[in-house]
Design an enzyme around this catalytic site. Structure first.
Site, short mmCIF file in Angstrom:
data_model
loop_
_atom_site.label_atom_id
_atom_site.label_comp_id
_atom_site.label_asym_id
_atom_site.label_seq_id
_atom_site.Cartn_x
_atom_site.Cartn_y
_atom_site.Cartn_z
N LYS A 77 26.55 107.23 12.93
CA LYS A 77 26.15 108.62 12.71
C LYS A 77 27.27 109.58 13.03
O LYS A 77 27.41 110.62 12.39
CB LYS A 77 24.88 108.95 13.51
CG LYS A 77 23.64 108.29 12.92
CD LYS A 77 22.36 108.79 13.56
CE LYS A 77 21.15 108.10 12.96
NZ LYS A 77 19.90 108.42 13.62
N LYS A 108 21.59 98.68 4.44
CA LYS A 108 20.19 98.95 4.78
C LYS A 108 19.61 100.03 3.85
O LYS A 108 20.31 100.99 3.53
CB LYS A 108 20.14 99.44 6.24
CG LYS A 108 18.75 99.69 6.79
CD LYS A 108 18.81 100.28 8.19
CE LYS A 108 19.18 101.75 8.18
NZ LYS A 108 18.95 102.45 9.47
N LYS A 152 16.92 106.67 3.62
CA LYS A 152 16.78 107.88 2.79
C LYS A 152 17.94 108.84 3.00
O LYS A 152 18.04 109.84 2.31
CB LYS A 152 15.43 108.56 3.01
CG LYS A 152 15.17 109.02 4.41
CD LYS A 152 13.79 109.65 4.51
CE LYS A 152 13.38 109.86 5.95
NZ LYS A 152 13.07 108.62 6.67
#
Ligand code: TYM
Length: 335
Positions: free
Chosen positions: A117, A199, A202
Protein backbone atom coordinates in the site's frame (compact mmCIF):
# COMPACT_ATOMS: atom_id res chain seq x y z
CA UNK A 1 -23.63 -21.35 33.30
CA UNK A 2 -23.39 -18.42 30.96
CA UNK A 3 -25.04 -18.70 27.58
CA UNK A 4 -22.55 -19.47 24.80
CA UNK A 5 -19.91 -20.61 27.25
CA UNK A 6 -19.30 -23.80 25.28
CA UNK A 7 -19.21 -22.13 21.92
CA UNK A 8 -16.09 -20.81 20.28
CA UNK A 9 -15.95 -17.09 19.71
CA UNK A 10 -15.53 -15.97 16.12
CA UNK A 11 -14.54 -12.45 15.10
CA UNK A 12 -13.97 -10.92 11.69
CA UNK A 13 -14.43 -7.62 9.91
CA UNK A 14 -14.53 -6.08 6.46
CA UNK A 15 -13.48 -2.58 5.48
CA UNK A 16 -16.21 -0.33 4.07
CA UNK A 17 -14.26 0.51 0.93
CA UNK A 18 -17.13 -0.05 -1.51
CA UNK A 19 -19.10 -3.09 -2.63
CA UNK A 20 -17.14 -6.27 -1.80
CA UNK A 21 -15.80 -8.47 -4.59
CA UNK A 22 -16.60 -12.16 -4.92
CA UNK A 23 -13.05 -12.56 -3.54
CA UNK A 24 -14.12 -10.96 -0.24
CA UNK A 25 -17.27 -13.04 -0.32
CA UNK A 26 -15.72 -16.43 -1.07
CA UNK A 27 -12.56 -15.82 0.98
CA UNK A 28 -14.25 -14.56 4.12
CA UNK A 29 -17.88 -13.45 4.17
CA UNK A 30 -19.38 -16.75 3.07
CA UNK A 31 -17.63 -18.36 6.02
CA UNK A 32 -19.07 -15.71 8.37
CA UNK A 33 -22.53 -17.01 7.54
CA UNK A 34 -21.54 -20.68 7.71
CA UNK A 35 -20.03 -20.26 11.18
CA UNK A 36 -23.03 -18.48 12.59
CA UNK A 37 -25.05 -21.51 13.70
CA UNK A 38 -22.33 -23.31 15.60
CA UNK A 39 -20.34 -20.47 17.08
CA UNK A 40 -20.64 -17.26 19.04
CA UNK A 41 -19.97 -14.85 16.17
CA UNK A 42 -19.06 -11.18 16.22
CA UNK A 43 -18.70 -9.30 12.94
CA UNK A 44 -17.83 -5.69 12.28
CA UNK A 45 -17.56 -3.05 9.61
CA UNK A 46 -13.96 -1.88 10.03
CA UNK A 47 -14.56 1.82 9.40
CA UNK A 48 -11.54 3.04 11.38
CA UNK A 49 -9.30 0.93 9.15
CA UNK A 50 -10.62 2.62 6.04
CA UNK A 51 -9.19 5.97 7.15
CA UNK A 52 -5.70 4.68 6.36
CA UNK A 53 -6.43 5.48 2.72
CA UNK A 54 -7.86 8.72 1.44
CA UNK A 55 -11.66 8.43 1.75
CA UNK A 56 -14.15 11.31 1.41
CA UNK A 57 -16.58 11.75 4.34
CA UNK A 58 -19.66 11.34 2.15
CA UNK A 59 -18.23 8.15 0.68
CA UNK A 60 -17.39 6.72 4.09
CA UNK A 61 -20.88 7.48 5.37
CA UNK A 62 -22.52 5.83 2.36
CA UNK A 63 -20.19 2.83 2.43
CA UNK A 64 -20.83 2.03 6.09
CA UNK A 65 -24.60 1.98 5.56
CA UNK A 66 -24.24 -0.11 2.41
CA UNK A 67 -21.88 -2.54 4.08
CA UNK A 68 -24.34 -2.96 6.94
CA UNK A 69 -27.12 -3.82 4.47
CA UNK A 70 -24.79 -6.20 2.70
CA UNK A 71 -23.78 -8.06 5.87
CA UNK A 72 -27.46 -8.68 6.54
CA UNK A 73 -28.16 -9.52 2.89
CA UNK A 74 -25.54 -12.29 2.76
CA UNK A 75 -27.26 -13.88 5.75
CA UNK A 76 -25.76 -12.46 8.94
CA UNK A 77 -28.61 -12.63 11.42
CA UNK A 78 -28.36 -9.91 14.08
CA UNK A 79 -30.38 -12.14 16.41
CA UNK A 80 -27.76 -14.88 16.20
CA UNK A 81 -24.55 -12.89 15.80
CA UNK A 82 -23.28 -9.60 17.11
CA UNK A 83 -22.92 -7.21 14.20
CA UNK A 84 -21.60 -3.68 14.72
CA UNK A 85 -19.57 -0.80 13.35
CA UNK A 86 -16.01 -0.63 14.74
CA UNK A 87 -15.98 3.09 15.54
CA UNK A 88 -19.14 2.70 17.65
CA UNK A 89 -17.12 0.81 20.24
CA UNK A 90 -14.39 3.14 21.49
CA UNK A 91 -12.44 0.32 23.14
CA UNK A 92 -11.03 -0.59 19.71
CA UNK A 93 -9.08 2.66 19.55
CA UNK A 94 -8.05 2.43 23.20
CA UNK A 95 -6.72 -1.09 22.96
CA UNK A 96 -4.88 -0.19 19.76
CA UNK A 97 -2.78 2.33 21.66
CA UNK A 98 -1.88 -0.24 24.26
CA UNK A 99 -1.06 -2.90 21.67
CA UNK A 100 1.12 -0.39 19.83
CA UNK A 101 3.38 -0.58 22.84
CA UNK A 102 3.50 -4.36 22.39
CA UNK A 103 4.24 -4.28 18.67
CA UNK A 104 7.78 -3.93 17.40
CA UNK A 105 8.52 -1.38 14.72
CA UNK A 106 10.33 -4.07 12.72
CA UNK A 107 7.31 -6.37 12.85
CA UNK A 108 4.92 -3.75 11.50
CA UNK A 109 7.43 -2.70 8.85
CA UNK A 110 7.63 -6.26 7.52
CA UNK A 111 3.89 -6.48 6.74
CA UNK A 112 3.38 -7.19 3.05
CA UNK A 113 0.24 -5.05 2.88
CA UNK A 114 2.03 -2.08 4.40
CA UNK A 115 4.79 -2.39 1.80
CA UNK A 116 2.32 -2.81 -1.07
CA UNK A 117 0.00 0.00 0.00
CA UNK A 118 2.87 2.42 0.64
CA UNK A 119 4.31 1.64 -2.78
CA UNK A 120 0.89 2.24 -4.36
CA UNK A 121 0.27 5.60 -2.65
CA UNK A 122 3.72 7.04 -1.78
CA UNK A 123 2.13 10.45 -1.15
CA UNK A 124 0.10 9.09 1.77
CA UNK A 125 2.22 6.68 3.82
CA UNK A 126 0.54 7.70 7.07
CA UNK A 127 1.28 6.25 10.50
CA UNK A 128 -2.22 4.72 10.52
CA UNK A 129 -1.29 2.59 7.53
CA UNK A 130 1.75 1.39 9.41
CA UNK A 131 -0.25 0.82 12.59
CA UNK A 132 -3.11 -0.97 10.84
CA UNK A 133 -2.17 -4.45 12.22
CA UNK A 134 -2.32 -3.18 15.84
CA UNK A 135 -5.89 -1.99 15.25
CA UNK A 136 -6.72 -5.34 13.70
CA UNK A 137 -5.17 -7.13 16.68
CA UNK A 138 -7.25 -4.94 19.02
CA UNK A 139 -10.42 -5.85 17.08
CA UNK A 140 -9.72 -9.54 17.53
CA UNK A 141 -8.28 -9.61 21.06
CA UNK A 142 -11.01 -7.43 22.61
CA UNK A 143 -13.52 -10.27 22.20
CA UNK A 144 -11.36 -13.17 23.47
CA UNK A 145 -11.64 -14.61 19.99
CA UNK A 146 -10.90 -18.24 19.17
CA UNK A 147 -11.38 -18.20 15.39
CA UNK A 148 -10.91 -15.55 12.71
CA UNK A 149 -12.34 -16.36 9.25
CA UNK A 150 -10.24 -14.46 6.70
CA UNK A 151 -8.71 -14.72 3.25
CA UNK A 152 -5.04 -15.57 2.79
CA UNK A 153 -3.97 -11.93 2.41
CA UNK A 154 -4.92 -11.24 6.05
CA UNK A 155 -3.08 -14.25 7.47
CA UNK A 156 0.13 -12.30 8.08
CA UNK A 157 -1.82 -9.73 10.13
CA UNK A 158 -3.47 -12.55 12.07
CA UNK A 159 -0.05 -14.06 12.82
CA UNK A 160 1.08 -10.70 14.15
CA UNK A 161 -2.05 -10.51 16.33
CA UNK A 162 -1.05 -13.85 17.82
CA UNK A 163 2.48 -12.63 18.48
CA UNK A 164 1.14 -9.49 20.17
CA UNK A 165 -1.29 -11.50 22.32
CA UNK A 166 1.42 -13.93 23.39
CA UNK A 167 3.83 -11.12 24.20
CA UNK A 168 1.20 -9.33 26.28
CA UNK A 169 0.26 -12.53 28.10
CA UNK A 170 3.89 -13.39 28.81
CA UNK A 171 4.56 -10.00 30.35
CA UNK A 172 1.30 -9.49 32.22
CA UNK A 173 -0.20 -12.92 32.78
CA UNK A 174 -3.01 -14.59 30.82
CA UNK A 175 -5.20 -11.78 29.46
CA UNK A 176 -6.02 -12.51 25.83
CA UNK A 177 -7.01 -15.68 24.02
CA UNK A 178 -4.56 -16.41 21.21
CA UNK A 179 -6.73 -16.59 18.07
CA UNK A 180 -6.50 -18.90 15.09
CA UNK A 181 -7.14 -17.97 11.47
CA UNK A 182 -9.70 -19.93 9.45
CA UNK A 183 -9.33 -20.13 5.68
CA UNK A 184 -12.12 -21.36 3.40
CA UNK A 185 -11.84 -24.80 1.80
CA UNK A 186 -11.90 -23.25 -1.67
CA UNK A 187 -10.97 -19.69 -2.48
CA UNK A 188 -8.59 -18.43 0.19
CA UNK A 189 -7.15 -16.27 -2.56
CA UNK A 190 -9.43 -15.58 -5.51
CA UNK A 191 -7.33 -14.28 -8.36
CA UNK A 192 -7.88 -11.37 -10.72
CA UNK A 193 -9.79 -12.30 -13.87
CA UNK A 194 -7.45 -10.16 -15.96
CA UNK A 195 -4.21 -11.31 -14.33
CA UNK A 196 -4.58 -14.69 -12.65
CA UNK A 197 -1.24 -14.36 -10.91
CA UNK A 198 -2.55 -11.41 -8.83
CA UNK A 199 -5.24 -11.26 -6.14
CA UNK A 200 -8.72 -10.13 -7.18
CA UNK A 201 -9.09 -6.63 -5.77
CA UNK A 202 -11.47 -3.74 -6.40
CA UNK A 203 -8.55 -1.33 -6.16
CA UNK A 204 -7.30 -2.74 -9.48
CA UNK A 205 -7.29 -0.25 -12.37
CA UNK A 206 -8.97 -2.86 -14.59
CA UNK A 207 -12.67 -2.93 -13.64
CA UNK A 208 -13.14 -6.15 -15.64
CA UNK A 209 -10.69 -7.99 -13.42
CA UNK A 210 -13.08 -8.23 -10.48
CA UNK A 211 -16.73 -9.15 -9.95
CA UNK A 212 -18.63 -7.26 -7.27
CA UNK A 213 -21.35 -9.02 -5.30
CA UNK A 214 -23.93 -6.48 -6.53
CA UNK A 215 -22.91 -6.59 -10.21
CA UNK A 216 -25.75 -7.20 -12.68
CA UNK A 217 -26.00 -10.58 -14.44
CA UNK A 218 -24.88 -8.89 -17.68
CA UNK A 219 -21.78 -7.44 -16.01
CA UNK A 220 -20.95 -10.77 -14.43
CA UNK A 221 -21.26 -12.61 -17.75
CA UNK A 222 -19.20 -10.00 -19.58
CA UNK A 223 -16.39 -10.10 -17.01
CA UNK A 224 -16.14 -13.89 -17.00
CA UNK A 225 -16.20 -13.96 -20.82
CA UNK A 226 -13.09 -11.79 -20.82
CA UNK A 227 -11.32 -13.77 -18.09
CA UNK A 228 -7.76 -14.75 -19.00
CA UNK A 229 -7.27 -18.53 -19.34
CA UNK A 230 -4.55 -20.32 -21.35
CA UNK A 231 -4.11 -21.96 -24.71
CA UNK A 232 -4.14 -25.67 -23.97
CA UNK A 233 -7.92 -26.09 -23.98
CA UNK A 234 -8.08 -28.54 -21.11
CA UNK A 235 -10.16 -27.95 -17.98
CA UNK A 236 -8.39 -29.19 -14.88
CA UNK A 237 -7.38 -27.77 -11.52
CA UNK A 238 -3.68 -26.92 -11.55
CA UNK A 239 -2.99 -23.47 -10.06
CA UNK A 240 0.73 -23.62 -10.93
CA UNK A 241 0.47 -24.10 -14.66
CA UNK A 242 -3.18 -23.15 -15.23
CA UNK A 243 -3.92 -20.27 -12.83
CA UNK A 244 -6.77 -18.73 -14.86
CA UNK A 245 -8.73 -21.97 -15.36
CA UNK A 246 -8.05 -23.06 -11.77
CA UNK A 247 -9.37 -19.74 -10.49
CA UNK A 248 -12.59 -20.23 -12.49
CA UNK A 249 -12.95 -23.77 -11.14
CA UNK A 250 -12.41 -22.47 -7.61
CA UNK A 251 -15.13 -19.84 -8.03
CA UNK A 252 -17.41 -22.52 -9.48
CA UNK A 253 -16.77 -24.87 -6.52
CA UNK A 254 -17.32 -22.08 -4.00
CA UNK A 255 -20.65 -21.10 -5.51
CA UNK A 256 -21.99 -24.60 -6.24
CA UNK A 257 -20.69 -26.20 -3.04
CA UNK A 258 -19.18 -29.04 -5.11
CA UNK A 259 -15.73 -30.33 -4.30
CA UNK A 260 -12.99 -29.85 -6.87
CA UNK A 261 -13.14 -33.39 -8.27
CA UNK A 262 -16.88 -33.01 -8.93
CA UNK A 263 -16.33 -29.58 -10.50
CA UNK A 264 -13.63 -30.91 -12.83
CA UNK A 265 -15.96 -33.74 -13.79
CA UNK A 266 -18.67 -31.25 -14.80
CA UNK A 267 -16.29 -29.94 -17.46
CA UNK A 268 -14.83 -33.15 -18.92
CA UNK A 269 -14.53 -32.65 -22.69
CA UNK A 270 -15.99 -29.12 -22.56
CA UNK A 271 -14.41 -25.93 -23.88
CA UNK A 272 -13.49 -22.70 -22.08
CA UNK A 273 -16.56 -20.87 -23.36
CA UNK A 274 -18.73 -23.48 -21.65
CA UNK A 275 -16.68 -23.18 -18.45
CA UNK A 276 -17.06 -19.40 -18.41
CA UNK A 277 -20.80 -19.67 -19.04
CA UNK A 278 -21.24 -22.20 -16.26
CA UNK A 279 -19.21 -20.13 -13.79
CA UNK A 280 -21.28 -17.07 -14.72
CA UNK A 281 -24.52 -19.04 -14.17
CA UNK A 282 -23.37 -20.28 -10.76
CA UNK A 283 -22.27 -16.83 -9.61
CA UNK A 284 -25.40 -15.08 -10.93
CA UNK A 285 -27.66 -17.63 -9.23
CA UNK A 286 -25.67 -17.50 -5.99
CA UNK A 287 -25.74 -13.71 -5.83
CA UNK A 288 -29.36 -13.25 -6.92
CA UNK A 289 -30.97 -13.70 -3.45
CA UNK A 290 -28.27 -11.52 -1.88
CA UNK A 291 -29.02 -8.73 -4.34
CA UNK A 292 -32.76 -9.04 -3.75
CA UNK A 293 -32.40 -8.86 0.02
CA UNK A 294 -29.93 -6.02 -0.30
CA UNK A 295 -32.33 -3.86 -2.33
CA UNK A 296 -34.98 -4.20 0.39
CA UNK A 297 -32.58 -3.59 3.27
CA UNK A 298 -30.88 -0.54 1.82
CA UNK A 299 -34.27 1.15 1.52
CA UNK A 300 -34.89 0.71 5.25
CA UNK A 301 -32.40 3.07 6.90
CA UNK A 302 -34.24 3.07 10.23
CA UNK A 303 -33.85 -0.69 10.51
CA UNK A 304 -30.16 -0.54 9.60
CA UNK A 305 -29.56 2.12 12.25
CA UNK A 306 -31.39 0.03 14.85
CA UNK A 307 -29.24 -3.01 13.99
CA UNK A 308 -26.05 -0.96 14.33
CA UNK A 309 -27.17 0.41 17.67
CA UNK A 310 -28.10 -2.94 19.15
CA UNK A 311 -24.86 -4.50 17.92
CA UNK A 312 -22.75 -1.68 19.36
CA UNK A 313 -24.37 -2.20 22.75
CA UNK A 314 -23.61 -5.94 22.83
CA UNK A 315 -20.08 -5.47 21.51
CA UNK A 316 -19.36 -2.63 23.97
CA UNK A 317 -20.40 -4.77 26.89
CA UNK A 318 -17.96 -7.49 25.90
CA UNK A 319 -15.19 -5.08 24.96
CA UNK A 320 -15.46 -3.35 28.34
CA UNK A 321 -14.93 -6.62 30.15
CA UNK A 322 -11.63 -7.24 28.36
CA UNK A 323 -10.51 -3.63 28.74
CA UNK A 324 -11.07 -3.59 32.49
CA UNK A 325 -8.82 -6.64 32.70
CA UNK A 326 -6.20 -4.92 30.54
CA UNK A 327 -6.19 -1.69 32.58
CA UNK A 328 -5.92 -3.64 35.80
CA UNK A 329 -3.09 -5.89 34.61
CA UNK A 330 -1.07 -2.94 33.40
CA UNK A 331 -1.43 -0.98 36.64
CA UNK A 332 -3.57 1.88 35.38
CA UNK A 333 -5.42 3.77 38.10
CA UNK A 334 -9.08 3.82 37.08
CA UNK A 335 -11.56 6.49 38.14
P1 TYM B 1 -10.67 -6.47 3.62
O1 TYM B 1 -11.79 -5.55 3.89
O2 TYM B 1 -9.60 -6.05 2.67
O3 TYM B 1 -11.22 -7.86 3.08
C1 TYM B 1 -12.25 -8.56 3.75
C2 TYM B 1 -11.96 -10.04 3.72
O4 TYM B 1 -11.89 -10.51 2.37
C3 TYM B 1 -10.72 -11.28 2.18
N1 TYM B 1 -10.29 -11.14 0.79
C4 TYM B 1 -10.11 -12.15 -0.06
N2 TYM B 1 -10.23 -13.49 0.10
C5 TYM B 1 -9.99 -14.26 -0.98
N3 TYM B 1 -9.63 -13.77 -2.20
C6 TYM B 1 -9.49 -12.44 -2.41
N4 TYM B 1 -9.16 -11.97 -3.60
C7 TYM B 1 -9.73 -11.57 -1.29
N5 TYM B 1 -9.70 -10.22 -1.15
C8 TYM B 1 -10.03 -9.98 0.13
C9 TYM B 1 -9.72 -10.71 3.17
O5 TYM B 1 -8.70 -11.63 3.47
C10 TYM B 1 -10.61 -10.39 4.35
O6 TYM B 1 -10.75 -11.52 5.19
N6 TYM B 1 -7.96 -5.79 7.74
C11 TYM B 1 -9.08 -6.49 7.16
C12 TYM B 1 -10.38 -6.16 7.89
C13 TYM B 1 -10.29 -6.35 9.36
C14 TYM B 1 -10.28 -7.61 10.02
C15 TYM B 1 -10.19 -7.27 11.41
C16 TYM B 1 -10.34 -8.94 9.61
C17 TYM B 1 -10.23 -5.37 10.29
N7 TYM B 1 -10.17 -5.92 11.53
C18 TYM B 1 -10.15 -8.28 12.37
C19 TYM B 1 -10.31 -9.94 10.57
C20 TYM B 1 -10.21 -9.61 11.94
C21 TYM B 1 -9.25 -6.07 5.73
O7 TYM B 1 -8.81 -5.04 5.31
O8 TYM B 1 -10.01 -6.92 4.98
Amino acid sequence: MEQNEQKKTVFSAVQPTGTPTIGNYIGAMKNFVAMQDEHDCIYAVADLHSLTVDIAPAVLRKNVTEMTALFLAIGIDPEKSVFFVQSHVHEHAELTWILNCYTQFGEARRMTQFKEKSAKAPENVNVGLFDYPSLMAADILLYQTDLVPIGKDQMQHLELSRTIAERFNNRNGATFKVPEGVLPKYGKKIQSLGNPSAKMSKSSADANSYVLVLDTPEEIRRKFKRAVTDSDACIRYDPETKPGVSNLLTIYSAFTGKDMAASEKDFGGKDYAYLKDSVSDAVIEGLRPIKERYEKLIADKAYLTAVMKKGAESASYRARRTMSKVWRKLGFVRP
